[in-house]
Design an enzyme around this catalytic site. Structure first.
Site, mmCIF file in Angstrom:
data_model
loop_
_atom_site.group_PDB
_atom_site.id
_atom_site.type_symbol
_atom_site.label_atom_id
_atom_site.label_comp_id
_atom_site.label_asym_id
_atom_site.label_seq_id
_atom_site.Cartn_x
_atom_site.Cartn_y
_atom_site.Cartn_z
ATOM 1 N N ASP A 49 48.474 75.925 50.957
ATOM 2 C CA ASP A 49 48.971 77.177 51.528
ATOM 3 C C ASP A 49 48.186 77.583 52.765
ATOM 4 O O ASP A 49 46.954 77.625 52.730
ATOM 5 C CB ASP A 49 48.837 78.316 50.500
ATOM 6 C CG ASP A 49 49.764 78.117 49.323
ATOM 7 O OD1 ASP A 49 50.970 77.923 49.542
ATOM 8 O OD2 ASP A 49 49.276 78.157 48.166
ATOM 9 N N ASP A 171 57.396 75.277 47.081
ATOM 10 C CA ASP A 171 56.846 76.533 46.563
ATOM 11 C C ASP A 171 57.585 77.774 47.049
ATOM 12 O O ASP A 171 57.231 78.882 46.668
ATOM 13 C CB ASP A 171 55.346 76.641 46.906
ATOM 14 C CG ASP A 171 54.620 77.674 46.057
ATOM 15 O OD1 ASP A 171 55.141 78.011 44.963
ATOM 16 O OD2 ASP A 171 53.549 78.154 46.466
HETATM 17 ZN ZN LIG Z 1 52.393 77.890 48.151
#
Ligand SMILES: [Zn+2]
Ligand SMILES: *[C@@H]1O[C@H](CO)[C@@H](O)[C@H](O)[C@H]1NC(C)=O
Ligand SMILES: *[C@@H]1O[C@H](CO)[C@@H](O)[C@H](O)[C@H]1NC(C)=O
Length: 982
Positions: A49, A171
């Protein structure tokens, strides 16, 4: 599929030889599979991320490990070392933002090793955008940009073998149809993700429908896009996470009492056997990875090596399972080769819910000011890019500043950035990055204006606090200044411009010295009361401006006498608070009439476009105890703020405003401009009180008499509209038993509308929000949210934004229109949407601005429905030029125009057409085509999609006719113009 020629480089490194011989990447480099067996494609990956619980840099460098263990830079190092040890090993590399940061620090030797791995398909770029973008709250322009910058980095450093072919959106919190369409237009072969409404998923598991062909556009042809849902999230099968961050058992195969080969292999084969039942072909994919895994990749790879060895050893005794290192691309290629057919999908995967009580619809609105700031970032990015091209900027600093802004905007698209699902500290860091990047963009734009106006010292300052009517420049130079407007749209536009000023008389003149009507409007006292706002300017000067590309207006303080003859009129604005009786207050322009109920202070009816309709607007809230960053969990019914609103009316000749005080912490300006075709609602919400220990979702409601019967429309990432229906989904019956409101919320990134046979009501917005229609004739938009519930699985803190020591105050705009359905208003809505997304950018100077010195390309010859989607420097001698026909099949038709004169004015030598991302020749596009269920027998050989039209390719010497461009409805075409190096 690309072949890379040998360069005969031989390096001796750490005792092993690396020679760059004839190598293949792409599908040709895929591992061999075994017919007649279940081929298990094990796909090593790391999900990294670009900010969430920690900032981008904290994740990259591995600091603050107590929050979350991570260290993206070590992952690359470690994976490259492990891949080099065994040519069978594979890894898919996804987020280019992190990878590029690592790459710039590597030695030539390391770079050489990585290139070899890429050229042999052992490290395969997948996804490849700067970040893994969100799909609900993003605008398509920014998604295209963030893939352009990511794929460009890969192309420049790795050539054809660096080109991703697979979308890896594992995600993202729900999936948009436009994202699939953009992937298809970039020439991608398919995508995989891991989140889907649980009811949908369960049904798809039962029907063998986890993999499908998405018909990703109602308007564009051949937008079929393979889409696969992973069976069990994106992590390794439970028990088989070998990463140092997991506690699962390694494979112990030595002469040890603990030898567990038999049981581990049994377990794995059981898992694979079960998985194989859920998918159609004899190939299955097993992701091996998780968030920031592979920092110590030796552990992962050694155990996977062993797993492969012992699973496959059983083949000798009749096992039908074949375990291989693979990539998402190689898995998809196997499906394609298998000629398997798949079901189709036409709508989208929003909203997401992982259980009946949890719809992920809060993040559509979370962090409303950050969501708006991201739009400002896009705005200055487009302005700076266009101006850089027009002024032919070439300094290193300018290129660097522009790149930085592109990259930060890439980060902002990340599924924990624009979504607002990150921790507060991380959100603050995004603000910091955005602020720096925007300043760089504003500098670049200023430099370009200096060149174009031949004013080397021109100030051309940007003001970033205009949203609260504040601008240091106009405050300090309030007697005499210039505002220069830049219009990023293709066509000349006329817009009302507002500039913060003192309460004086001003004369506005255009570049030719003609006086332009203007007037002064007071800033609402609720805005003046903001403690953090400098209070010197309490008014805004309003005038109507027209700009093709660049236009300047001089603003000068004048004496009252002097001005009153000319200007029709400054201080005419009238404050009228006298008529709060039983009657009504009418406020009107020649196009629009608003009726305010004096008793309630609320809007009651709107007349425009020949209609007179009830439109009752109100504000309300859902009080809840368990909403979080992601999820809107409703506990109680909507509570409308039903006290009478205090209001006052300000009427000028250009603009009329109704200033409303809704309650102690909500106020609003309803605004209509002379000649305008929308009613503006500028809301100010916050600090949302939480002293009752309850969180709150703040909404506004527009109640009409239109009977839409549960049907409404929302945009997909600012492009095509999707039909929504209350309590309905395309493929399944949603479980709305616990959350009937939240489960009916959809992302609105630009527009929401409802209609019946004759009338249509539309709201446009200025940032991503959640919206719905829960009752007949009613549109509802969520504006702001503040909560106290600490969500353990997410950020581990409540979404409770504070600013200046108080709950966050947010301000923004909605734009309402009412129209007759027979007038086909949706095309006009699209035009309005572009103006809202990319209005004039304002630059301020003291010195008056001369005429633009060189002739700029004029895009006004393009048909009305052409959007100048991108005009940017692409490399030192290349320009990227992207045009879009923004009307859909019901609104527009095929249009043609010629770009020869633009090409010449930009100094073009040659032009070529590429896929949507700008990084692959369109003529090279050949993407996998899959067979639909029920579409007759499969072909006997695999099929492909290629470009539907002949890609444009021309040299300067060719005749004008060769520069003709045709755009079908909704079509986007991307060109690279090569110019002479000056
Ligand atoms: Zn993520
Ligand atoms: C997809 O499914 C819909 C509904 O079943 C059907 O009408 C449509 O023709 C299908 N599309 C394709 C390309 O097969
Ligand atoms: C700014 O001035 C106005 C009146 O001129 C006043 O009502 C307001 O409270 C002031 N704002 C601040 C932050 O002091």
């Amino acid at each position: 599929m690309a072949k890379v020629k040998a360069f005969g480089i031989l390096l001796v490194l750490c005792g092993f030889y690396i020679s760059q011989s004839e190598s293949v990447c792409g599908y040709e480099s895929c591992p061999a599979t075994k017919p007649g067996m279940i081929n298990i494609h094990m796909v090593p990956h790391s999900h990294d991320d670009l900010g969430w619980l920690k900032t981008v840099d904290q994740y990259y460098y591995g600091s603050r490990q107590g929050i979350q263990h991570s260290g993206a830079k070590y992952i690359f190092e470690s994976v490259v070392t492990e891949l080099s040890k065994d040519s069978r090993r594979r890894f898919i590399q996804v987020e280019t933002g992190f990878f590029a940061k690592w790459w710039q620090d590597q030695s030539e030797i390391t770079k050489h090793i990585v290139k070899k791995l890429v050229n042999e398909g052992r490290m395969e770029f997948t996804g490849g955008g700067w970040s893994m973008n969100d799909e609900a709250a993003v605008n398509y322009q920014s998604v295209i940009d963030q893939f352009t910058v990511g794929l460009k980095f890969l192309n420049e450093n790795f050539g054809e073998c660096g080109r991703p072919r697979i979308g890896w959106q594992i995600d993202a919190f729900g999936h948009s149809r436009e994202q699939a369409s953009m992937f298809a237009q970039m020439g991608f072969d398919g995508q995989f993700f891991a989140r889907m409404d649980m009811t949908d998923k369960n049904k798809r598991v039962d029907n063998l429908g986890l993999e499908m062909i998405w018909d990703a556009s109602e308007t564009l042809k051949e937008m079929d896009f393979f889409t696969g849902m992973l069976y069990q999230h994106y992590s390794a099968p439970s028990g088989f996470c070998f990463d140092t961050r997991c506690g699962d058992e390694p494979i112990i195969d030595g002469d040890s009492y603990d030898n567990n080969v038999k049981s581990r292999v049994d377990e794995f084969i059981n898992y694979a056997a079960n998985l194989a039942q859920k998918y159609r072909s004899t190939h299955i994919m097993v992701p091996m990875g998780d968030d920031f895994h592979y920092e110590n990749a030796i552990v992962n790879y050694e155990n996977m090596d062993k797993l492969i060895k012992y699973v496959n050893e059983r083949q000798a005794s009749g096992s039908k399972y074949n375990l291989i290192y693979s990539t998402a691309g190689c898995y998809l290629n196997s499906l394609h080769q298998s000629l398997q057919s798949f079901p189709n999908k036409t709508q989208d995967f929003l909203p997401h819910s992982h259980e009946a009580k949890s719809f992920w619809t809060g993040f559509f609105t979370s962090r409303p000011t950050a969501k708006r700031f991201e739009r400002d970032g896009n705005h200055i990015l487009q302005v700076a890019k266009q101006l850089s091209v027009l002024a032919n900027l070439s300094s290193e600093k300018q290129a660097k500043d522009l790149d930085y802004l592109r990259q930060i905007m890439g980060i902002m698209q990340h599924h924990d950035a624009i979504t607002g699902t990150e921790k507060q500290e991380v959100s603050n860091d995004y603000d910091r990055l955005m602020y720096d990047a925007i300043l760089g963009g504003a500098d670049t734009a200023r430099d370009a204006l200096r060149v174009l106006t031949n004013q080397p010292n021109g100030e051309f300052q940007s003001c970033l606090r205009l949203n609260i009517s504040e601008c240091a420049f106009t405050k300090d130079n309030a007697d005499n200044f210039v505002v220069t407007l830049y219009n990023p749209l293709a066509h000349t536009a006329t817009q009302y411009v507002r500039v913060p000023v003192k309460n004086q008389n001003y004369e506005v003149t255009d570049a030719k010295g003609r006086v332009v009507p203007s007037e002064i409007v007071p800033v609402p006292w609720q805005v003046l009361a903001l403690e953090f706002r400098s209070n010197e300017t309490q008014h805004e000067l309003v005038f109507k401006a027209t700009a093709n590309k660049i236009a300047s207006y001089n603003i000068k303080k004048v004496d009252k006498e002097e001005s009153s003859d000319v200007i029709p009129q400054n201080n005419k604005s009238r404050q009228d608070t006298s008529t709060h009786d039983d009657g009504e207050t009418v406020v009107q322009t020649s196009q629009i009439k608003l009726v305010i109920d004096n008793q309630t202070g609320r809007l009651k009816t709107v007349e425009m476009n020949g209609l007179s309709e009830k439109v009752e607007q109100s504000f309300g809230m859902y009080k809840t105890a368990r909403s979080c960053h992601y999820i809107f969990r409703q506990d109680e019914d909507l509570q409308i703020v039903d006290d009478a609103y205090e209001f006052s009316v300000y009427e000028g000749d250009l603009v009329k405003e109704v200033h409303q005080q809704v309650n102690e912490w909500i106020s609003q300006v309803i605004r209509i401009y002379e000649g305008g075709d929308h009613v503006e609602f500028e809301w100010l919400v916050g600090p949302i009180p939480v002293d009752d220990n309850l969180g709150k979702e703040i909404v506004t409601i527009f109640q009409s008499d239109i009977s839409n019967n549960g049907v409404f429309y929302t945009d997909s990432n600012g492009r095509e509209m999707l039909r929504r229906e209350k309590d309905w989904r395309e493929d399944f019956t949603p479980d709305l038993s616990e959350q009937p409101v939240s489960g009916n919320y959809y992302p609105v990134t630009s527009r929401i509308a409802l209609q019946d046979n004759s009338r249509r009501m539309t709201l446009l917005n200025d940032r991503s929000q959640g919206g719905t229609s829960l009752q007949n004739g009613r549109l509802e938009m969520m504006l702001h949210r503040r909560h106290l519930f600490r969500d353990g699985s997410g950020a581990d803190e409540a979404i409770n934004e504070q600013q200046y020591g108080k709950g966050l105050i947010a301000r923004g705009k909605l734009y309402l229109s009412l129209s007759a359905v027979e007038d086909e208003p949706t095309a006009l809505e699209r035009i309005a949407e572009k103006k809202i997304h990319l209005p004039f950018w304002k630059f301020f100077s003291k010195e008056s601005v001369k005429e633009v010195k060189q002739s700029l390309p004029d895009f006004n010859d393009f048909p009305e429905s052409v959007h100048l989607l991108t005009l940017e420097p692409f490399s030192k001698d290349e320009i990227l030029f992207r045009v879009e026909n923004f009307l859909d099949q019901t609104e527009g038709s095929v249009i043609s125009f010629n770009i020869r004169s633009i090409f010449d004015l930009l100094g073009g030598q040659s032009i070529r057409e590429t896929t949507l991302d700008g990084n692959m020749a369109l003529s090279d596009m050949k993407r996998l085509k899959f067979h639909h269920d029920g579409a007759g027998p499969s072909h006997s050989t695999p099929e492909y999609f290629t470009s539907l039209h002949k890609p444009l390719e021309a040299e300067k010497s060719q005749e004008d006719g060769d520069f003709s461009v045709t755009l079908k409805p909704m079509q986007i075409r991307t060109f690279i113009i090569k110019k002479e190096l000056s």
